[in-house]
Design a protein around this motif. Structure first.
Motif, PDB file in Angstrom:
ATOM      1  N   THR A  21       0.819  -1.203   0.000  1.00 40.92           N
ATOM      2  CA  THR A  21       0.000   0.000   0.000  1.00 40.92           C
ATOM      3  C   THR A  21       0.856   1.256   0.000  1.00 40.92           C
ATOM      4  N   HIS A  22       0.550   2.156  -0.922  1.00 39.15           N
ATOM      5  CA  HIS A  22       1.203   3.462  -0.890  1.00 39.15           C
ATOM      6  C   HIS A  22       0.437   4.365   0.046  1.00 39.15           C
ATOM      7  N   GLY A  44      -7.381   7.913   6.067  1.00 40.37           N
ATOM      8  CA  GLY A  44      -6.712   7.103   5.061  1.00 40.37           C
ATOM      9  C   GLY A  44      -6.064   7.905   3.955  1.00 40.37           C
ATOM     10  N   THR A  49       0.352   9.412   8.387  1.00 43.88           N
ATOM     11  CA  THR A  49       1.657   8.904   7.968  1.00 43.88           C
ATOM     12  C   THR A  49       2.643  10.052   7.781  1.00 43.88           C
ATOM     13  N   THR A  62      11.015   6.545   0.225  1.00 49.04           N
ATOM     14  CA  THR A  62      11.903   7.370  -0.610  1.00 49.04           C
ATOM     15  C   THR A  62      11.628   8.821  -0.262  1.00 49.04           C
TER      16      THR A  62
ATOM     17  N   MET B   1       8.699  -7.008   6.310  1.00 48.37           N
ATOM     18  CA  MET B   1       8.737  -5.914   5.324  1.00 48.37           C
ATOM     19  C   MET B   1       9.313  -4.666   5.987  1.00 48.37           C
ATOM     20  N   PRO B   3      10.834  -1.293   5.356  1.00 47.89           N
ATOM     21  CA  PRO B   3      11.151  -0.317   4.315  1.00 47.89           C
ATOM     22  C   PRO B   3      12.516   0.310   4.538  1.00 47.89           C
ATOM     23  N   ARG B   4      13.006   0.264   5.773  1.00 47.53           N
ATOM     24  CA  ARG B   4      14.294   0.871   6.073  1.00 47.53           C
ATOM     25  C   ARG B   4      15.425   0.263   5.232  1.00 47.53           C
ATOM     26  N   PRO B  12      11.055   5.044  -6.420  1.00 50.77           N
ATOM     27  CA  PRO B  12       9.950   4.437  -5.688  1.00 50.77           C
ATOM     28  C   PRO B  12       9.446   3.193  -6.411  1.00 50.77           C
ATOM     29  N   PRO B  13       9.463   2.053  -5.755  1.00 51.57           N
ATOM     30  CA  PRO B  13       8.918   0.849  -6.398  1.00 51.57           C
ATOM     31  C   PRO B  13       7.412   0.997  -6.492  1.00 51.57           C
ATOM     32  N   ASP B  14       6.883   0.784  -7.677  1.00 50.96           N
ATOM     33  CA  ASP B  14       5.451   1.015  -7.843  1.00 50.96           C
ATOM     34  C   ASP B  14       4.661  -0.049  -7.096  1.00 50.96           C
ATOM     35  N   ARG B  15       5.140  -1.287  -7.193  1.00 47.30           N
ATOM     36  CA  ARG B  15       4.588  -2.346  -6.351  1.00 47.30           C
ATOM     37  C   ARG B  15       5.756  -3.048  -5.685  1.00 47.30           C
ATOM     38  N   PRO B  16       5.566  -3.610  -4.520  1.00 45.56           N
ATOM     39  CA  PRO B  16       6.662  -4.382  -3.942  1.00 45.56           C
ATOM     40  C   PRO B  16       6.888  -5.622  -4.796  1.00 45.56           C
ATOM     41  N   SER B 361      -0.544 -10.188   6.797  1.00 44.12           N
ATOM     42  CA  SER B 361      -1.708 -10.513   5.978  1.00 44.12           C
ATOM     43  C   SER B 361      -2.527  -9.255   5.695  1.00 44.12           C
ATOM     44  N   LEU B 363      -1.243  -6.320   5.258  1.00 47.81           N
ATOM     45  CA  LEU B 363      -0.525  -5.638   4.193  1.00 47.81           C
ATOM     46  C   LEU B 363      -0.772  -6.336   2.857  1.00 47.81           C
ATOM     47  N   GLY B 366      -3.872  -5.394   1.380  1.00 47.59           N
ATOM     48  CA  GLY B 366      -3.983  -3.975   1.038  1.00 47.59           C
ATOM     49  C   GLY B 366      -4.680  -3.143   2.084  1.00 47.59           C
ATOM     50  N   GLY B 367      -4.689  -3.617   3.340  1.00 47.80           N
ATOM     51  CA  GLY B 367      -5.267  -2.807   4.405  1.00 47.80           C
ATOM     52  C   GLY B 367      -4.495  -1.504   4.532  1.00 47.80           C
ATOM     53  N   ARG B 368      -5.217  -0.441   4.707  1.00 48.95           N
ATOM     54  CA  ARG B 368      -4.538   0.848   4.784  1.00 48.95           C
ATOM     55  C   ARG B 368      -3.990   1.074   6.178  1.00 48.95           C
ATOM     56  N   PRO B 369      -2.716   1.416   6.274  1.00 52.31           N
ATOM     57  CA  PRO B 369      -2.120   1.572   7.598  1.00 52.31           C
ATOM     58  C   PRO B 369      -2.407   2.936   8.215  1.00 52.31           C
ATOM     59  N   ASP B 370      -3.069   3.809   7.503  1.00 50.93           N
ATOM     60  CA  ASP B 370      -3.224   5.171   8.003  1.00 50.93           C
ATOM     61  C   ASP B 370      -4.251   5.236   9.128  1.00 50.93           C
TER      62      ASP B 370
END
Lengths: 520, 370
Positions: A21-22, A44, A49, A62, B1, B3-4, B12-16, B361, B363, B366-370
């Motif tokens: 997710t971006h 969201g 973030t 990045t 995962m 990111p560090r 920026p990778p568009d998808r992992p 799971s 992630l 696609g659960g949003r972490p915000d």
């Protein structure tokens, strides 16, 4: 667009990826000295973030962060604080069991000798800082005894103890009444006058816009607007946040006619008062009367912590001190237990899914059948076929994305989890459904599903009483809307009888009247 | 995962990278499987180890002797399982074992009712019922302390550990009962059968444990009570708002745990034909270790009968094997302590792993972490 003021803290082309997710996509964001920069975005959108990255909680995937024009790596919140960046999160991270001065100097204690805290020095400094913020509080008072507004001030004071040059506030007004918001805004004004850079993140632009100098808007992790606040009006901002016109219709269930036939009263409250469980000296709900009729959807709109949750929990039967009458189909509920109330057709969908809704260790199916389990019992045992049939039926009724009763409930999305909690309540065949903030932390699609589901059930006679903190929802969903301010009903409207602006002024006027009444 | 790992300057990778999350999830599910079946793995390891190191380990008499030992522990652990699924703990079971044995001894040797100048000799079935009732009473006190007075389970049952021990010492005067056989004239013989009869060549105590295990398994998996218990242990507030009678469920599990401990006390006294007030010391720790080794978490909400039984067997075989190897008692104590710490560390590790798994799971979906 950009101002001449000195940029203190900036994000440069920051991208943040969590798994697939971006959360942020190439965002530029500046906070300038002596100015208030408002950061708007819906749930969201990526605001949290971005704030986490600016305060060292998270590292950008990045892009980078600049402090005074120099690239920096903020390794931790402590690192950020040492560089003068201070954050006041939405849920204040103060220790309620410690005094104001202990909180202000936590981890930065002034020590007389090598190990001994110099309390008198701390006290003097605390008092001076609090005075400068216009709150003459005793530094030895316990933080837990303070009002939400005073705690907010203590949070700011702590930032000042840390000699913050940048103050980041996440949704600072959600628990404050309009008059308290005024006081907070005066404090923020004083800070910017002395050169502090303030960032103010919010989902609700109407308030923040009044003190904002600059505005930045995020949507789906992208910066969609950055401008001087004077060049924007609230309509434009809401449009940009939502990516659509703000007043697009919510699902209507029945077109309202001028004259409605009287409905059969299912839930009746007469003079209900509920003590505040967190603060037993005060009332969470003060002398509330209302009725919800068969097939009616009634909404209650208010600020966060204005007694909405306490009201619904009291109705659901969670033990709390209350007076007044609650009647279900005309029969008083007296001291009926939660179980009895569910059996008689009154059930609650709690607001905090994680804390009060889901049993995380159980499957989706077990969560769905929990409240209505007794209907599947044959002799001693739960009949698995009956249970599975009912659960599968409910999964399709509430349009759950997954079709499997065995799915661990933890793995569902927020919207599906909310549907599961609603499905559990519906499985008890209620007459009256109470929902505490049913759209909290739910994406827009699931939100529409949920309100459509409620409308469909209401058409079949279900009485619905729900609370909301969202003005749009309050205006568009319920047949009848009550406005609750500090436990008192300050407005009662039929759908379509009130505009957004009028709704805001009801909330404001009532709170100011309340404050003048000296109730605090 | 993390990111560090990505250098900040990279594009920026568009998808992992595809499959990375899937691979990670797969690895985690393997690891989780190891945790899930840790008791079985430990069991297999012990059997091989002691089978190779000693000649007598894998012989019928030894296994039967071990089974007798396991039965008493198993009965206690089954009660403990219910308490731990609720998220509580019952430290009083060891003392209840002693108390139950002492009450049985007192009743079998003749209850001296001084005021009416009568010595009562209840029949054996009456003794059993009374002893189990004493255990239930201690459990009821635990339950009431935990529910009505909101005392933390650790404290409430810790206190009852001493209360029950004190009672056992007061009743027995600190001595042991050695005459548990009863006499034919008084019609109270047969107590020894409980621990020493061997229907179909298997000790009666094992049959009792199996019957109890089946009953507990049915209660847990098929009845509303079982579902309520898992729900209340998984999230008490959510269960309460769903109408689960929390306090009743809590009280019942402590009562059952007390009853199980009392039953175990009878089995031990009958087997040894001796009842001592300290007969059950450290049984609570064995039971907790067995339940946790069997896959339950002390956080509540998880735990199975099957896992618990395997856990009990592992601990029983370990003790037996060490004895056969002539490992000194002092070393045995040390090893058992280490095992308990190790098991609780496993428990923590599993919980961390589960959190990690749900994060991965979320992630992946696609659960949003915000």
């Amino acid at each position: 667009m950009k101002t001449a003021a000195t940029k203190v803290l900036s994000a440069r082309a920051v991208t943040k990826v969590y798994g697939g997710t971006h959360a942020l996509r190439g965002v530029d964001f500046d906070i300038a000295a002596g100015r208030v920069t408002a950061l708007f975005g819906k749930d969201g959108a990526g605001t949290s973030t971005l704030l986490k990255i600016l305060s060292g909680v998270e590292q950008p995937t990045t892009g980078h962060v600049e402090l005074d024009g120099e690239p920096v790596r903020l390794l931790s919140p402590r690192d950020a604080a040492d560089r003068g960046i201070s954050v006041i999160p939405q849920k204040l991270s103060l220790c309620p069991n410690l005094s104001i001065q202990d909180n202000l100097f936590l981890t930065r204690e002034i020590c007389g000798g090598p190990w001994v805290i110099d309390r008198s020095a701390q006290r003097a400094t605390s008092a001076a800082i609090l005075r400068s913020l216009g709150e003459d509080l005793d530094p030895d008072r316990l933080v837990g005894a303070l009002s939400p507004a005073q705690q907010q001030i203590v949070g700011i004071a702590r930032a000042l103890v840390q000699e913050a040059r940048v103050l980041i506030m996440d949704e600072p007004t959600s628990t404050l009444t309009p008059s308290e918001v005024e006081a907070l805004f005066r404090v923020i004004g004083g800070l910017t006058a002395s050169g502090v850079a303030v960032a103010y993140a919010s989902h609700q632009p109407d308030r923040a816009l009044r003190i904002a100098d600059d505005v930045a808007i995020l949507r789906d992790g992208r910066l969609v607007a950055a401008a001087n606040a004077k060049t924007l009006d609230i309509r434009r901002i809401v449009e940009q946040m939502a990516g659509r016109a703000p007043d697009s219709p919510f699902p209507h269930h029945i077109p309202l006619t001028e004259k409605e036939p009287p409905r059969e009263e299912l839930l009746t409250l007469r003079g209900l008062s509920v003590a505040d469980p967190a603060n037993p000296g005060r009332l969470a709900i003060d002398d509330l009367s209302l009725t919800v009729g068969k097939g009616e959807i009634v909404g209650i709109y208010g600020l966060m912590d204005s007694g909405l949750t306490e009201l619904l929990e009291a109705l659901a039967g969670r033990a709390s001190s209350q007076s007044g009458d609650v009647l279900l189909s005309g029969i008083p509920l007296e001291n009926a237990s939660i179980r009895d109330r569910i059996d008689r057709g009154l059930v609650l969908v709690p607001g905090d899914r994680r804390r009060d809704g889901l049993v995380q260790t159980m499957s989706l199916g077990e969560n769905l059948s929990l409240a209505g389990l007794d209907r599947f019992v044959r002799r001693l045992f739960v009949s698995r076929e009956r249970e599975l049939d009912a659960v599968d039926q409910m999964i399709s009724d509430v349009t759950l994305g997954t079709g499997d009763a065995g799915t661990p409930v933890e793995s569902l999305s927020g919207g599906d989890q909310q549907k599961a909690v609603i499905g559990r309540a519906l499985l008890t065949d209620p007459l009256v459904l109470l929902l505490d903030e049913p759209s909290r932390g739910v994406d827009i699609g699931a939100k529409a599903d949920i309100f459509q589901l409620l409308a469909a059930r209401a058409r079949r006679g279900l009485a619905v009483l729900f609370t909301t903190l969202d003005a749009e929802e309050a205006l568009h969903i319920p047949d009848r809307l009550l406005v609750l301010t500090r436990g008192v009903v300050t407005g009662d409207f039929r759908r379509g009888a009130i505009t957004r602006e009028e709704l805001m002024s009801v909330l404001d006027g009532a709170a100011i009247g309340h404050a003048e009444g000296g109730a605090r | 995962m993390t990111p560090r790992e990505t250098p900040p300057a990279a594009a920026p990778p568009d998808r992992p990278p595809p499959g990375r999350i899937a691979a990670q999830a797969h690895r985690l599910s393997l690891l989780n499987g190891l945790f899930e079946f840790r008791a079985l793995i430990a069991l297999a390891a012990l059997i091989v180890l002691f089978g190779v190191l000693t000649d007598s380990f894998l012989t019928v008499p030894n296994l039967i002797r071990t089974a007798e030992h396991i039965a008493a522990n198993g009965v206690v652990a089954l009660g403990m399982l219910l308490v731990i699924i609720k998220g509580g703990i019952d430290l009083s079971v060891g003392s209840v074992i002693g108390l139950s044995g002492v009450v049985a001894g007192e009743l079998l040797e003749g209850l001296d009712l001084r005021f009416v100048d009568v010595i009562a000799y209840p029949p054996v079935w009456g003794v059993i019922v009374l002893c189990v009732a004493v255990g239930m009473l201690v459990g009821l006190v635990n339950g009431v302390l935990v529910t009505r007075f909101e005392v933390a389970p650790f404290i409430a049952t810790f206190g009852m550990l001493y209360v029950a021990q004190g009672l056992a010492l007061l009743i027995s005067g600190g001595s042991t009962y050695t005459n548990l056989d009863g006499s034919p004239q008084l019609g109270n013989t047969g107590f020894g059968l409980l621990g020493n009869a061997r229907p179909l060549g298997i000790p009666a105590s094992i049959w009792i444990m199996i019957a109890l295990a089946v009953a507990v398994m049915l209660a847990l998996t098929r009845t509303p009570f079982g579902r309520w218990l898992y729900a209340a242990g998984g999230n008490e507030r959510a269960a309460e708002l769903s109408g689960v009678p929390i306090n009743r469920v809590k009280t019942v599990v402590y009562v059952i745990s007390g009853a199980c401990a009392a039953l175990a006390g009878l089995l031990i006294a009958s087997e040894l034909t001796v009842a001592a007030p300290q007969a059950g010391e450290t049984f609570e720790l064995n039971a907790i270790a067995a339940v946790v080794l069997g896959g339950a978490t002390l956080n509540g909400g998880r735990g199975t009968v099957r896992g618990t039984l395997v856990g009990v067997i592992v601990i029983g075989l370990l003790v037996n094997g060490l004895m056969l190897l002539d490992v000194s008692l002092f070393w045995q104590i040390l090893i058992k302590g280490s095992l308990i710490i190790f098991v609780v560390m496993l428990d923590q590790g599993q919980r961390r792993l589960q959190r990690h798994r749900s994060a991965v799971s979320a992630l992946a979906t696609g659960g949003r972490p915000d």
